[in-house]
Motif scaffolding. Sequence first.
Motif, PDB file in Angstrom:
ATOM      1  N   SER A 141       0.852  -1.200   0.000  1.00  0.00           N
ATOM      2  CA  SER A 141       0.000   0.000   0.000  1.00  0.00           C
ATOM      3  C   SER A 141       0.881   1.241   0.000  1.00  0.00           C
ATOM      4  O   SER A 141       1.795   1.343   0.830  1.00  0.00           O
ATOM      5  CB  SER A 141      -0.899   0.041   1.231  1.00  0.00           C
ATOM      6  OG  SER A 141      -1.565   1.302   1.313  1.00  0.00           O
ATOM      7  N   ALA A 154      -6.212   5.443   7.393  1.00  0.00           N
ATOM      8  CA  ALA A 154      -7.249   4.424   7.577  1.00  0.00           C
ATOM      9  C   ALA A 154      -8.639   5.034   7.666  1.00  0.00           C
ATOM     10  O   ALA A 154      -9.620   4.450   7.177  1.00  0.00           O
ATOM     11  CB  ALA A 154      -6.945   3.597   8.824  1.00  0.00           C
ATOM     12  N   MET A 160      -8.864   3.224   1.437  1.00  0.00           N
ATOM     13  CA  MET A 160      -8.581   2.251   2.482  1.00  0.00           C
ATOM     14  C   MET A 160      -9.809   1.415   2.832  1.00  0.00           C
ATOM     15  O   MET A 160      -9.684   0.302   3.336  1.00  0.00           O
ATOM     16  CB  MET A 160      -8.048   2.953   3.723  1.00  0.00           C
ATOM     17  CG  MET A 160      -6.763   3.729   3.481  1.00  0.00           C
ATOM     18  SD  MET A 160      -5.455   2.693   2.769  1.00  0.00           S
ATOM     19  CE  MET A 160      -4.618   2.155   4.249  1.00  0.00           C
ATOM     20  N   TYR A 164      -8.858  -2.512   2.843  1.00  0.00           N
ATOM     21  CA  TYR A 164      -9.136  -3.382   3.983  1.00  0.00           C
ATOM     22  C   TYR A 164     -10.506  -4.022   3.798  1.00  0.00           C
ATOM     23  O   TYR A 164     -11.539  -3.371   3.959  1.00  0.00           O
ATOM     24  CB  TYR A 164      -9.110  -2.590   5.292  1.00  0.00           C
ATOM     25  CG  TYR A 164      -7.729  -2.219   5.771  1.00  0.00           C
ATOM     26  CD1 TYR A 164      -6.924  -3.155   6.406  1.00  0.00           C
ATOM     27  CD2 TYR A 164      -7.234  -0.932   5.591  1.00  0.00           C
ATOM     28  CE1 TYR A 164      -5.651  -2.819   6.850  1.00  0.00           C
ATOM     29  CE2 TYR A 164      -5.957  -0.585   6.029  1.00  0.00           C
ATOM     30  CZ  TYR A 164      -5.180  -1.534   6.657  1.00  0.00           C
ATOM     31  OH  TYR A 164      -3.915  -1.204   7.094  1.00  0.00           O
ATOM     32  N   ASP A 166     -11.752  -5.992   5.779  1.00  0.00           N
ATOM     33  CA  ASP A 166     -12.304  -6.024   7.134  1.00  0.00           C
ATOM     34  C   ASP A 166     -12.200  -4.649   7.782  1.00  0.00           C
ATOM     35  O   ASP A 166     -11.832  -4.521   8.947  1.00  0.00           O
ATOM     36  CB  ASP A 166     -11.567  -7.070   7.978  1.00  0.00           C
ATOM     37  CG  ASP A 166     -10.049  -6.815   8.020  1.00  0.00           C
ATOM     38  OD1 ASP A 166      -9.548  -5.917   7.294  1.00  0.00           O
ATOM     39  OD2 ASP A 166      -9.360  -7.504   8.790  1.00  0.00           O
ATOM     40  N   TRP A 167     -12.541  -3.592   7.005  1.00  0.00           N
ATOM     41  CA  TRP A 167     -12.324  -2.218   7.457  1.00  0.00           C
ATOM     42  C   TRP A 167     -13.004  -1.935   8.797  1.00  0.00           C
ATOM     43  O   TRP A 167     -12.408  -1.310   9.673  1.00  0.00           O
ATOM     44  CB  TRP A 167     -12.816  -1.233   6.394  1.00  0.00           C
ATOM     45  CG  TRP A 167     -12.502   0.199   6.689  1.00  0.00           C
ATOM     46  CD1 TRP A 167     -11.310   0.847   6.477  1.00  0.00           C
ATOM     47  CD2 TRP A 167     -13.390   1.174   7.248  1.00  0.00           C
ATOM     48  NE1 TRP A 167     -11.412   2.164   6.871  1.00  0.00           N
ATOM     49  CE2 TRP A 167     -12.669   2.395   7.344  1.00  0.00           C
ATOM     50  CE3 TRP A 167     -14.722   1.142   7.660  1.00  0.00           C
ATOM     51  CZ2 TRP A 167     -13.246   3.568   7.847  1.00  0.00           C
ATOM     52  CZ3 TRP A 167     -15.293   2.304   8.163  1.00  0.00           C
ATOM     53  CH2 TRP A 167     -14.556   3.499   8.255  1.00  0.00           C
ATOM     54  N   MET A 170     -11.015  -3.743  11.458  1.00  0.00           N
ATOM     55  CA  MET A 170      -9.680  -3.168  11.572  1.00  0.00           C
ATOM     56  C   MET A 170      -9.704  -1.829  12.290  1.00  0.00           C
ATOM     57  O   MET A 170      -8.885  -1.561  13.174  1.00  0.00           O
ATOM     58  CB  MET A 170      -9.067  -3.011  10.175  1.00  0.00           C
ATOM     59  CG  MET A 170      -7.640  -2.436  10.157  1.00  0.00           C
ATOM     60  SD  MET A 170      -7.523  -0.619  10.285  1.00  0.00           S
ATOM     61  CE  MET A 170      -8.363  -0.116   8.785  1.00  0.00           C
ATOM     62  N   THR A 222      -5.396  -9.847   9.119  1.00  0.00           N
ATOM     63  CA  THR A 222      -6.061  -8.771   8.397  1.00  0.00           C
ATOM     64  C   THR A 222      -6.338  -9.235   6.975  1.00  0.00           C
ATOM     65  O   THR A 222      -5.550  -9.991   6.380  1.00  0.00           O
ATOM     66  CB  THR A 222      -5.222  -7.478   8.401  1.00  0.00           C
ATOM     67  OG1 THR A 222      -5.997  -6.398   7.875  1.00  0.00           O
ATOM     68  CG2 THR A 222      -3.946  -7.613   7.572  1.00  0.00           C
ATOM     69  N   LEU A 224      -7.031  -8.106   3.142  1.00  0.00           N
ATOM     70  CA  LEU A 224      -6.774  -6.985   2.251  1.00  0.00           C
ATOM     71  C   LEU A 224      -7.240  -7.314   0.829  1.00  0.00           C
ATOM     72  O   LEU A 224      -7.449  -8.477   0.484  1.00  0.00           O
ATOM     73  CB  LEU A 224      -5.281  -6.651   2.234  1.00  0.00           C
ATOM     74  CG  LEU A 224      -4.583  -6.494   3.587  1.00  0.00           C
ATOM     75  CD1 LEU A 224      -3.099  -6.259   3.392  1.00  0.00           C
ATOM     76  CD2 LEU A 224      -5.216  -5.370   4.390  1.00  0.00           C
TER      77      LEU A 224
END
Length: 287
Positions: A141, A154, A160, A164, A166-167, A170, A222, A224
Amino acid sequence: MATSSTLGDYLRVRRERLRPEDVGLPPGGRRRVPGLRREEVAFLAGISVEYYLRLEQGRDQNPSDQVLESIARALRLDGDAVAYLRELARPARPAARRPSRPERVSASVQSLIANWTTTPALVHGRYMTTLAANPLAVALSPFFAPGVNTLRAAFLEPEMRVFYRDWDEMTAKAVAYLRSVTGPLAGDPRFLELIGELSLGSDRFRTLWARHDVRQKTSGLTRLLHPQVGPLDLRYEKLALPGAPGQMLVTYHAEPGSASYERLHLLGHLAVPSAPARPSSPAATRP
Protein backbone atom coordinates in the motif's frame (compact mmCIF):
# COMPACT_ATOMS: atom_id res chain seq x y z
CA MET A 1 -6.20 13.08 28.54
CA ALA A 2 -5.77 11.23 31.87
CA THR A 3 -7.88 13.40 34.18
CA SER A 4 -10.54 12.74 36.77
CA SER A 5 -13.21 13.69 34.20
CA THR A 6 -11.74 11.17 31.77
CA LEU A 7 -11.94 8.52 34.48
CA GLY A 8 -15.60 9.43 35.04
CA ASP A 9 -16.34 9.28 31.31
CA TYR A 10 -14.72 5.87 31.10
CA LEU A 11 -16.72 4.48 34.01
CA ARG A 12 -19.96 5.85 32.57
CA VAL A 13 -19.35 4.42 29.10
CA ARG A 14 -18.42 0.97 30.44
CA ARG A 15 -21.46 0.99 32.74
CA GLU A 16 -23.80 1.91 29.90
CA ARG A 17 -22.50 -0.93 27.74
CA LEU A 18 -23.42 -3.65 30.25
CA ARG A 19 -26.86 -5.18 30.65
CA PRO A 20 -28.11 -6.39 34.04
CA GLU A 21 -28.17 -9.99 32.79
CA ASP A 22 -24.48 -9.66 31.82
CA VAL A 23 -23.59 -9.37 35.51
CA GLY A 24 -26.14 -11.75 36.99
CA LEU A 25 -28.81 -9.17 37.88
CA PRO A 26 -32.48 -9.42 36.93
CA PRO A 27 -33.44 -7.22 33.95
CA GLY A 28 -35.98 -5.33 36.03
CA GLY A 29 -38.53 -2.95 34.59
CA ARG A 30 -38.24 -0.33 31.91
CA ARG A 31 -35.01 1.67 32.10
CA ARG A 32 -34.62 5.33 31.33
CA VAL A 33 -30.90 4.97 30.61
CA PRO A 34 -28.95 2.26 28.77
CA GLY A 35 -26.92 -0.31 30.62
CA LEU A 36 -26.47 -0.64 34.36
CA ARG A 37 -27.62 1.92 36.87
CA ARG A 38 -25.03 3.59 39.09
CA GLU A 39 -26.49 1.94 42.17
CA GLU A 40 -26.13 -1.48 40.52
CA VAL A 41 -22.42 -0.90 39.82
CA ALA A 42 -21.94 0.34 43.37
CA PHE A 43 -23.73 -2.75 44.71
CA LEU A 44 -21.60 -5.10 42.62
CA ALA A 45 -18.40 -3.28 43.64
CA GLY A 46 -19.34 -3.18 47.31
CA ILE A 47 -19.08 0.59 47.63
CA SER A 48 -21.61 3.29 48.40
CA VAL A 49 -23.69 4.84 45.65
CA GLU A 50 -22.57 8.30 46.78
CA TYR A 51 -18.90 7.38 46.44
CA TYR A 52 -19.37 5.83 43.01
CA LEU A 53 -21.28 8.93 41.91
CA ARG A 54 -18.35 11.10 43.00
CA LEU A 55 -16.03 8.99 40.85
CA GLU A 56 -18.21 9.29 37.75
CA GLN A 57 -18.56 13.03 38.28
CA GLY A 58 -14.81 13.49 38.74
CA ARG A 59 -15.19 14.72 42.33
CA ASP A 60 -12.95 12.01 43.80
CA GLN A 61 -9.45 11.80 42.39
CA ASN A 62 -7.86 9.23 44.69
CA PRO A 63 -9.70 5.88 44.57
CA SER A 64 -7.80 3.13 46.33
CA ASP A 65 -6.42 0.09 44.53
CA GLN A 66 -9.05 -2.02 46.29
CA VAL A 67 -11.85 0.20 44.98
CA LEU A 68 -10.42 0.11 41.45
CA GLU A 69 -10.22 -3.69 41.56
CA SER A 70 -13.80 -3.93 42.80
CA ILE A 71 -15.11 -1.61 40.10
CA ALA A 72 -13.12 -3.49 37.45
CA ARG A 73 -14.76 -6.74 38.51
CA ALA A 74 -18.20 -5.14 38.58
CA LEU A 75 -17.75 -3.77 35.06
CA ARG A 76 -16.27 -7.04 33.77
CA LEU A 77 -13.07 -5.37 32.56
CA ASP A 78 -10.34 -7.51 31.00
CA GLY A 79 -6.60 -7.12 31.57
CA ASP A 80 -6.04 -4.30 29.07
CA ALA A 81 -9.09 -2.40 30.31
CA VAL A 82 -8.00 -2.76 33.94
CA ALA A 83 -4.56 -1.38 33.08
CA TYR A 84 -6.21 1.56 31.33
CA LEU A 85 -8.48 2.17 34.33
CA ARG A 86 -5.45 2.30 36.63
CA GLU A 87 -3.71 4.66 34.24
CA LEU A 88 -6.66 7.04 34.32
CA ALA A 89 -6.86 6.89 38.10
CA ARG A 90 -3.10 7.27 38.57
CA PRO A 91 -1.99 9.65 35.80
CA ALA A 92 1.74 10.14 35.68
CA ARG A 93 3.01 13.57 36.45
CA PRO A 94 3.73 15.37 33.20
CA ALA A 95 7.43 15.64 32.63
CA ALA A 96 8.98 18.97 31.72
CA ARG A 97 8.51 19.27 27.99
CA ARG A 98 11.59 19.48 25.86
CA PRO A 99 11.65 20.62 22.27
CA SER A 100 10.43 17.64 20.26
CA ARG A 101 13.03 15.99 18.08
CA PRO A 102 12.22 14.27 14.82
CA GLU A 103 11.71 10.54 15.31
CA ARG A 104 14.28 8.47 13.46
CA VAL A 105 14.71 4.75 12.93
CA SER A 106 18.17 3.36 13.57
CA ALA A 107 20.29 2.47 10.56
CA SER A 108 20.48 -1.16 11.70
CA VAL A 109 16.68 -1.54 11.78
CA GLN A 110 16.34 0.14 8.40
CA SER A 111 18.95 -2.23 6.95
CA LEU A 112 17.22 -5.20 8.55
CA ILE A 113 13.79 -4.60 7.04
CA ALA A 114 15.25 -3.55 3.68
CA ASN A 115 16.67 -7.07 3.34
CA TRP A 116 13.28 -8.71 3.93
CA THR A 117 12.23 -9.22 0.32
CA THR A 118 9.26 -11.50 1.10
CA THR A 119 7.97 -9.82 4.27
CA PRO A 120 6.30 -6.39 4.18
CA ALA A 121 7.64 -4.42 7.14
CA LEU A 122 7.38 -0.87 8.39
CA VAL A 123 8.16 1.12 11.53
CA HIS A 124 5.73 3.66 12.88
CA GLY A 125 6.37 6.22 15.59
CA ARG A 126 4.41 7.42 18.59
CA TYR A 127 1.93 9.34 16.40
CA MET A 128 1.36 6.37 14.05
CA THR A 129 3.37 7.99 11.26
CA THR A 130 5.50 5.61 9.22
CA LEU A 131 9.20 6.29 9.82
CA ALA A 132 10.66 3.53 7.64
CA ALA A 133 9.27 0.89 5.28
CA ASN A 134 10.72 -1.70 2.95
CA PRO A 135 9.79 -1.81 -0.76
CA LEU A 136 7.34 -4.68 -0.31
CA ALA A 137 5.38 -2.76 2.35
CA VAL A 138 5.06 0.22 -0.01
CA ALA A 139 4.04 -2.14 -2.82
CA LEU A 140 1.38 -3.52 -0.50
CA SER A 141 0.00 0.00 0.00
CA PRO A 142 1.39 3.44 -0.86
CA PHE A 143 -0.17 4.57 2.44
CA PHE A 144 2.49 2.51 4.23
CA ALA A 145 5.24 4.73 2.79
CA PRO A 146 7.50 6.78 5.10
CA GLY A 147 5.92 10.07 6.10
CA VAL A 148 2.34 8.78 5.92
CA ASN A 149 0.22 8.63 9.07
CA THR A 150 -1.38 5.19 8.86
CA LEU A 151 -4.12 6.02 11.36
CA ARG A 152 -5.14 9.14 9.47
CA ALA A 153 -5.08 7.23 6.19
CA ALA A 154 -7.25 4.42 7.58
CA PHE A 155 -10.06 6.81 8.49
CA LEU A 156 -9.78 9.64 5.98
CA GLU A 157 -8.70 7.98 2.74
CA PRO A 158 -11.61 6.39 0.78
CA GLU A 159 -9.25 3.88 -0.86
CA MET A 160 -8.58 2.25 2.48
CA ARG A 161 -12.20 1.12 2.80
CA VAL A 162 -11.59 -0.99 -0.30
CA PHE A 163 -8.05 -2.02 0.60
CA TYR A 164 -9.14 -3.38 3.98
CA ARG A 165 -11.82 -5.99 3.35
CA ASP A 166 -12.30 -6.02 7.13
CA TRP A 167 -12.32 -2.22 7.46
CA ASP A 168 -14.93 -2.12 10.23
CA GLU A 169 -13.08 -4.69 12.32
CA MET A 170 -9.68 -3.17 11.57
CA THR A 171 -10.70 0.35 12.56
CA ALA A 172 -12.27 -0.89 15.80
CA LYS A 173 -9.05 -2.69 16.72
CA ALA A 174 -6.92 0.31 15.72
CA VAL A 175 -8.79 2.72 18.02
CA ALA A 176 -8.85 0.22 20.89
CA TYR A 177 -5.08 -0.18 20.48
CA LEU A 178 -4.63 3.59 20.35
CA ARG A 179 -6.51 3.94 23.64
CA SER A 180 -4.17 1.40 25.23
CA VAL A 181 -1.02 3.39 24.41
CA THR A 182 -2.20 6.96 25.05
CA GLY A 183 -0.65 7.21 28.53
CA PRO A 184 2.74 8.67 27.50
CA LEU A 185 0.95 11.04 25.10
CA ALA A 186 -1.36 12.58 27.69
CA GLY A 187 -1.55 16.29 26.98
CA ASP A 188 0.76 16.05 23.96
CA PRO A 189 -0.38 18.83 21.56
CA ARG A 190 0.42 16.85 18.39
CA PHE A 191 -1.47 13.82 19.65
CA LEU A 192 -4.47 15.90 20.69
CA GLU A 193 -4.43 17.61 17.31
CA LEU A 194 -4.52 14.20 15.60
CA ILE A 195 -7.44 13.02 17.74
CA GLY A 196 -9.29 16.28 17.06
CA GLU A 197 -8.75 16.07 13.32
CA LEU A 198 -9.92 12.46 13.14
CA SER A 199 -12.94 13.20 15.33
CA LEU A 200 -13.99 16.04 13.02
CA GLY A 201 -13.21 14.22 9.79
CA SER A 202 -14.55 10.73 10.51
CA ASP A 203 -17.87 9.72 12.05
CA ARG A 204 -16.47 6.21 12.42
CA PHE A 205 -13.48 7.39 14.45
CA ARG A 206 -15.60 9.68 16.62
CA THR A 207 -17.97 6.82 17.45
CA LEU A 208 -15.16 4.38 18.23
CA TRP A 209 -13.22 6.89 20.33
CA ALA A 210 -16.33 7.59 22.42
CA ARG A 211 -16.73 3.87 23.16
CA HIS A 212 -13.52 3.81 25.24
CA ASP A 213 -12.64 0.28 24.12
CA VAL A 214 -9.12 -0.72 25.18
CA ARG A 215 -7.22 -3.62 23.61
CA GLN A 216 -3.46 -3.85 23.21
CA LYS A 217 -3.66 -6.41 20.43
CA THR A 218 -0.29 -6.80 18.76
CA SER A 219 -0.95 -9.74 16.44
CA GLY A 220 -3.78 -11.06 14.34
CA LEU A 221 -5.20 -11.51 10.87
CA THR A 222 -6.06 -8.77 8.40
CA ARG A 223 -7.91 -9.21 5.11
CA LEU A 224 -6.77 -6.99 2.25
CA LEU A 225 -7.65 -6.43 -1.40
CA HIS A 226 -4.66 -5.42 -3.51
CA PRO A 227 -5.41 -3.79 -6.87
CA GLN A 228 -2.78 -5.91 -8.68
CA VAL A 229 -2.66 -9.30 -7.00
CA GLY A 230 -6.15 -9.55 -5.50
CA PRO A 231 -7.28 -10.66 -2.02
CA LEU A 232 -4.67 -11.26 0.67
CA ASP A 233 -5.17 -12.81 4.11
CA LEU A 234 -2.09 -11.75 6.09
CA ARG A 235 -0.96 -12.23 9.66
CA TYR A 236 0.46 -9.12 11.30
CA GLU A 237 2.82 -8.68 14.25
CA LYS A 238 3.61 -5.47 16.15
CA LEU A 239 6.91 -5.49 18.01
CA ALA A 240 8.15 -2.67 20.25
CA LEU A 241 11.71 -1.63 19.36
CA PRO A 242 14.02 -1.61 22.40
CA GLY A 243 15.70 1.72 22.99
CA ALA A 244 13.21 3.58 20.78
CA PRO A 245 10.20 4.62 22.90
CA GLY A 246 7.00 4.71 20.90
CA GLN A 247 8.41 2.96 17.85
CA MET A 248 6.74 -0.26 16.66
CA LEU A 249 7.94 -2.67 14.00
CA VAL A 250 4.96 -3.99 12.02
CA THR A 251 5.31 -7.04 9.78
CA TYR A 252 2.93 -8.96 7.54
CA HIS A 253 3.19 -12.54 6.36
CA ALA A 254 1.03 -15.21 4.73
CA GLU A 255 0.65 -18.89 5.54
CA PRO A 256 3.11 -20.88 3.37
CA GLY A 257 1.36 -22.73 0.58
CA SER A 258 -1.75 -20.56 0.71
CA ALA A 259 -3.14 -18.51 -2.16
CA SER A 260 -2.19 -15.36 -0.21
CA TYR A 261 1.39 -16.63 0.04
CA GLU A 262 1.60 -17.03 -3.74
CA ARG A 263 0.05 -13.61 -4.31
CA LEU A 264 2.41 -11.94 -1.84
CA HIS A 265 5.33 -13.66 -3.58
CA LEU A 266 4.07 -12.27 -6.91
CA LEU A 267 3.79 -8.80 -5.39
CA GLY A 268 7.43 -9.10 -4.33
CA HIS A 269 8.40 -9.59 -7.96
CA LEU A 270 6.32 -6.60 -8.98
CA ALA A 271 7.74 -4.33 -6.27
CA VAL A 272 10.21 -1.80 -7.59
CA PRO A 273 12.96 -1.06 -5.01
CA SER A 274 13.28 2.52 -6.15
CA ALA A 275 11.84 5.63 -4.53
CA PRO A 276 8.24 4.70 -3.59
CA ALA A 277 5.32 6.57 -5.04
CA ARG A 278 3.54 8.75 -2.52
CA PRO A 279 -0.26 8.81 -2.25
CA SER A 280 -1.84 11.68 -4.14
CA SER A 281 -3.98 12.88 -1.25
CA PRO A 282 -2.21 15.11 1.30
CA ALA A 283 -4.59 14.17 4.13
CA ALA A 284 -2.60 11.16 5.36
CA THR A 285 0.88 12.61 4.95
CA ARG A 286 0.96 15.13 7.77
CA PRO A 287 2.96 13.98 10.82
